[in-house]
Every structure is written in structure tokens, then in C-alpha cells.
Design an enzyme around this catalytic site. Structure first.
Site, PDB file in Angstrom:
ATOM      1  N   GLU A 171       3.962  -4.322   2.471  1.00 35.48           N
ATOM      2  CA  GLU A 171       3.062  -4.233   3.646  1.00 35.48           C
ATOM      3  C   GLU A 171       2.460  -5.588   4.029  1.00 35.48           C
ATOM      4  O   GLU A 171       1.235  -5.709   4.183  1.00 35.48           O
ATOM      5  CB  GLU A 171       1.960  -3.204   3.379  1.00 35.48           C
ATOM      6  CG  GLU A 171       2.496  -1.803   3.207  1.00 35.48           C
ATOM      7  CD  GLU A 171       1.433  -0.715   3.215  1.00 35.48           C
ATOM      8  OE1 GLU A 171       0.233  -1.025   3.122  1.00 35.48           O
ATOM      9  OE2 GLU A 171       1.821   0.470   3.331  1.00 35.48           O
ATOM     10  N   GLU A 290       7.430   4.630   1.313  1.00 36.25           N
ATOM     11  CA  GLU A 290       6.140   5.306   1.091  1.00 36.25           C
ATOM     12  C   GLU A 290       5.999   6.383   2.148  1.00 36.25           C
ATOM     13  O   GLU A 290       5.954   6.064   3.343  1.00 36.25           O
ATOM     14  CB  GLU A 290       4.956   4.330   1.188  1.00 36.25           C
ATOM     15  CG  GLU A 290       4.813   3.422  -0.005  1.00 36.25           C
ATOM     16  CD  GLU A 290       3.532   2.603   0.012  1.00 36.25           C
ATOM     17  OE1 GLU A 290       2.492   3.116   0.489  1.00 36.25           O
ATOM     18  OE2 GLU A 290       3.580   1.443  -0.434  1.00 36.25           O
TER      19      GLU A 290
END
Ligand code: AHR
Length: 502
Positions: A171, A290
Site C-alpha cells: 500500500e 487483501e
């Protein structure tokens, strides 16, 4: 009764289902590792301190790969802290806790072997860079004869750990990330790390960070820019997405897989646009590494941090999942099957205690949350080839969408000729009579109808009542010369298994 129809044909194939679609994730966060998979002193702990009951539940779930060690955690992590005899305690600035490094790379690789799964290892491209990424590949995968590979051997692993799949950071477009970068900075760093890592071991596969969410202002531009920099040296782009239902709007919540589908299609388009622009023959695939429902634990987490910043193994992100969460998890898995040609890897985030299908109590038992079940079913029966399920269903409207099909479905044909249909009935009130046209498969019979249903969308499983929401035989139906009629009860997850009639 309302009606819907599905037509299936073995020639309407989407593609082979990559077993890595049934991956999960364990981060050094909360009680995932310490007090989750690892609890020395627990009556069921093995010689390494791993809980045997948790291992059994993970094996039963058929988890193919486990992403590790983060997550946000990895962006400040020094992998060297987690190997060898000297294990320093450090502040973890991702989750404001203390990491003792008691469980590290070797221990986790051992755990993964015991759990019948493979490690998907994330390198730190936040506070660190290509050099450390190169080093850990050499440490883990090089056979021997260099300082790092010999260090691994001295630390107890004579054979290479053989980690095949690596994430290039986590991320990196998020301002909350240690070492947060612009798309250009990240793309350049990821490209250089990828080159070095693959020069050490050309057989590995690499996942570059996509934007951390579809609703991030960086989304789209991030993917385009970073792919321009690293397209030739990476294999997958990551996607992350979590859903919540804070207002209690069940029809709107169950429609969120429409957002997921749009997200996947957008990332596929961007990958292919860069492919076109580069005149490349190489196809980039998607790693949805995710995904989950995540909102139940927010207020409690704030309280915990106020009380106990820098604690160890704090009970963070312990969402307790209810029945409607299981239905959305089912629809998410259906969406992955429908996109199996491009989504090759997916990780349910996470696996134990932290936004997880499996919960444990210190010194006590472990149990399956509601979302365990759709994952269990799709991982067990969603193997082989994903089939295009041509579905004709009435639709409903909700806040974000006008045309949500009540029946959400996908299908798989396994190598023994069994056709499995996974279907969610999103209707709050009414059962559906599902008419299936299976004539292309010859004479099939409905071998099994598995149903997950509860009258209360808020019903949860607990240690005391672990089977409040659990699968049971469904009402079934009839099959006759390749046509089947099956009842899908209102608000339900269904698994329909059709096998050739003997
Ligand atoms: O899974 C929990 C966290 O969610 C991960 O650490 C991070 O990557 C994401 O924001």
C-alpha cells in the site's frame, strides 16, 4: 416463488482456477501471530509453540498461500531482526505496538509447512529499498556458498526456503504507510528491486503495489504511472478492498460485490492499456491480496490504543462476523471465480484473530467465524475450470446501484466432471426457484445442496456457540435430463454439486 435461470456449458469457460485464489494473510499485528497461530504453553501447542487446533482449522480451510509478515507492518520491518539467535524488540509504528520478533522467517516457514500452505513474502519498500529486497531473496532462496545463504544454513535451514511469490512492499500510495511514495518514486523503486530480486532467483514471481483502494484519490493514475516504470519486471498488480455496513443497510451491503467487479475490471483495463502502450506481449495478472469485511472493531481498537499504546499482541482488529458478512464474503468469492482469467491470487485478510475467519482464546478453544464457511466451500469445490454462468435474475435497487441481481452465481467444473454452482440469494424476503440448464454436460444429478442460512442477519458464532451459523443440507431439488430446479431460500449461501449419473 420468484424465479431465476442459469445456463452453463463446458465450452463457456472463463479459465483455469489458480489454486492461489484461496490464499490468506497473516500480519505481525494484534493476536494473529502471538496468541493466534503461536501460543507456547497452550495445552495444544506443538514443540515449536504452534497451536495444533489452529493448524488443523487452517488445513481444513485449504489455504494455498499465506501473505506474510505484513501489511502496514512490513513497511518498517527489518527482516534480519527475525532470523538467528538475536531477536531485538522494536516499536512497530504501523500498529503502535511492540514487536518482539520471537516468531520470524524460519518459524513462519515451518508453520506454513505444517499448515500445508506456501509463504507469499512481502519485502519492505517503505523504510528500505532494493538492496534489502535482494538480500532476503538471497537469504531465503539461494542454495549456499554466500554470506547470506550460509547464514540461513547456520540458522537451521539447510535447504532453501523456496519462496516463490513476493510482494514489492505494501500500500505504498497510502499516507499512513511508513516510507509512503509517489507513483513515480514507487514504480522506479519497485522496478529496481524487482530486477535485483529476479537476478538472484529468476524463478520467483513479483506483485507490485496497486493503489491501496478503489476509492483512493490516487487510484488509476497510480497504477498507470507505476506500471510504466516496472511493467517488464513484475508479474501481478495488487488490489485491496474492505467493506463495511455501519448503517445496517443489508441490501446495499450485499450489493458491494458490484463495486468489487468494477474495481477488478478497471485494473485489468489499466494493465492492458500499459501493455498496449508498451507494445508488450506480456500479460499482467491481478493479485487481490487483501479482501474482507472490516468495520466491526473500529471503536474498540481506539479504546485499546488509548489505554495501552506500545503493548504486545493487543487484541486489535478483532471483528466478530455475522451472517450477512458471510453472504458478502460468498459474493466476493463468486466475483473472483467470474474473473478467474485475470485474478490469479487472492488473500482473505486475514487468517487468525485479526479480521479473521478463525478465532482463538488464550489458553482456550478456537472456532470458525461465519465467513469461514463460504471460503471453505469455494476453496474445497471451486477447483478446475471457472465456467461462465449465464444468469437471468430479477434485480433490485439500493443506494449505490439500480440493477443488483437477486441471484449472484458462479460455477466451476472440476477434473472429475462435477459441476459446482455457488449462489447467493440476496432477497431479504423471498425464496427463489432456480432453473439450471446443464444439458451440455449430459446426465447430471444433484449430489448435494449445502446451505448457509440464518433468520437473523446479525447472528454470530462464539466459542460457546460455535455453530450458530454453520452449513446444513439445503432443500435440494430435482434434476431431469440436464435440467434442474433448486430452491434457494431467502438470504442464503448455496453450494450445488452436480455429478454425472452413474
Ligand atoms: O489487513 C489490515 C491492514 O489493512 C493491512 O496491514 C494493510 O495493508 C491494510 O490497510
Amino acid at each position: 416463488m420468484k424465479k431465476a435461470r442459469i445456463i452453463l456449458d463446458k465450452d463457456y469457460a472463463i479459465g483455469r482456477i489458480d489454486p492461489r485464489l484461496f490464499g490468506s494473510f497473516i500480519e505481525h499485528l494484534g493476536r494473529a501471530v502471538y496468541g493466534g497461530i503461536y501460543e507456547p504453553g497452550h495445552p495444544l501447542a506443538d514443540e515449536q509453540g504452534f497451536r495444533r487446533d489452529v493448524l488443523e482449522m487452517v488445513r481444513r480451510l485449504g489455504v494455498s498461500v499465506v501473505r506474510y509478515p505484513g501489511g502496514n507492518f512490513v513497511s518498517g520491518f527489518n527482516w534480519e531482526d527475525s532470523v538467528g539467535p538475536d531477536r531485538p524488540s522494536r516499536l512497530d509504528l504501523a500498529w503502535f505496538t511492540t514487536e518482539t520478533n520471537e516468531v520470524g522467517l524460519h518459524e513462519f516457514a515451518d508453520w506454513a509447512r505444517k499448515a500445508d500452505t506456501r509463504v507469499m513474502y512481502a519485502v519492505n519498500l517503505g523504510t528500505r529499498g532494493p538492496e534489502n529486497a535482494r538480500d532476503i531473496v538471497e537469504y531465503a532462496n539461494h542454495p549456499g556458498g554466500t554470506r547470506l545463504s550460509d547464514m540461513r544454513i547456520r540458522n537451521g535451514a539447510k535447504d532453501p526456503l523456496d519462496i516463490r511469490l513476493w510482494c514489492l512492499g505494501n500500500e505504498m500510495d497510502g499516507s499512513w504507510q511508513m516510507g509512503h511514495k509517489t507513483a513515480r518514486e514507487y514504480g522506479r523503486t519497485a522496478n529496481e528491486a524487482a530486477k535485483l530480486m529476479k537476478w538472484v532467483d529468476p524463478s520467483i514471481e513479483l506483485v507490485a503495489c496497486g493503489s491501496s483502494g478503489y476509492d483512493m484519490p490516487t487510484f488509476g493514475d497510480w497504477e498507470l504511472t507505476m506500471l510504466e516504470e516496472c511493467y517488464d519486471n513484475i508479474d501481478y498488480v495488487s488490489l485491496h478492498r474492505y467493506y463495511g455496513n455501519p448503517t445496517g443497510d443489508t441490501p446495499g451491503f450485499l450489493a458491494r460485490s458490484m463495486d468489487l467487479d468494477a474495481f477488478i475490471r478497471s485494473v485489468v483495463s489499466i494493465c492492458d492499456a500499459v501493455k498496449g502502450k508498451k507494445h508488450s506481449k506480456k500479460q499482467i495478472h491481478l493479485s487481490f491480496d487483501e479482501w474482507n469485511i472490516w468495520y466491526h472493531s473500529g471503536a474498540r481498537d481506539k479504546e485499546i490504543w488509548q489505554r495501552e499504546k506500545w503493548g504486545r499482541a493487543l487484541p486489535l482488529l478483532e471483528d466478530v462476523y455475522n451472517f450477512e458478512d458471510a453472504l458478502l464474503a460468498g459474493s466476493i468469492l463468486i466475483t473472483f471465480l467470474r474473473n478467474a482469467d485475470r485474478v490469479r491470487i487472492a488473500c482473505l485478510a486475514q487468517l487468525v484473530n485479526v479480521i479473521a475467519p478463525i478465532m482463538t482464546r488464550k489458553g482456550g478453544g478456537c472456532w470458525a467465524q461465519t465467513i469461514y464457511w463460504p471460503f471453505f466451500h469455494v476453496s474445497k469445490y471451486g477447483r478446475g475450470t471457472a465456467l461462465r454462468a449465464l444468469t437471468d435474475s430479477p434485480v433490485y435497487g439500493c443506494r449505490d446501484y439500480e440493477d443488483v441481481p437477486f441471484i449472484d452465481a458462479a460455477a466451476a467444473l472440476d477434473d472429475e466432471g462435477t459441476v459446482t454452482v455457488f449462489a447467493v440469494n440476496r432477497d431479504m424476503e423471498e425464496d427463489f426457484l432456480l432453473d439450471l440448464d446443464l444439458r451440455a454436460f449430459g446426465d447430471l444429478e444433484l449430489k448435494e445442496h449445502i446451505l448457509l442460512h440464518h433468520d437473523d442477519v446479525r447472528a454470530v458464532n462464539t466459542e460457546e456457540d460455535p455453530e450458530r451459523v454453520a452449513p446444513a443440507p439445503g432443500p435440494g431439488g430435482r434434476t431431469d435430463r440436464g435440467r434442474a430446479q433448486v430452491v434457494l431460500p431467502a438470504l442464503s449461501w448455496n453450494v450445488l454439486r452436480f455429478s454425472p449419473r452413474p
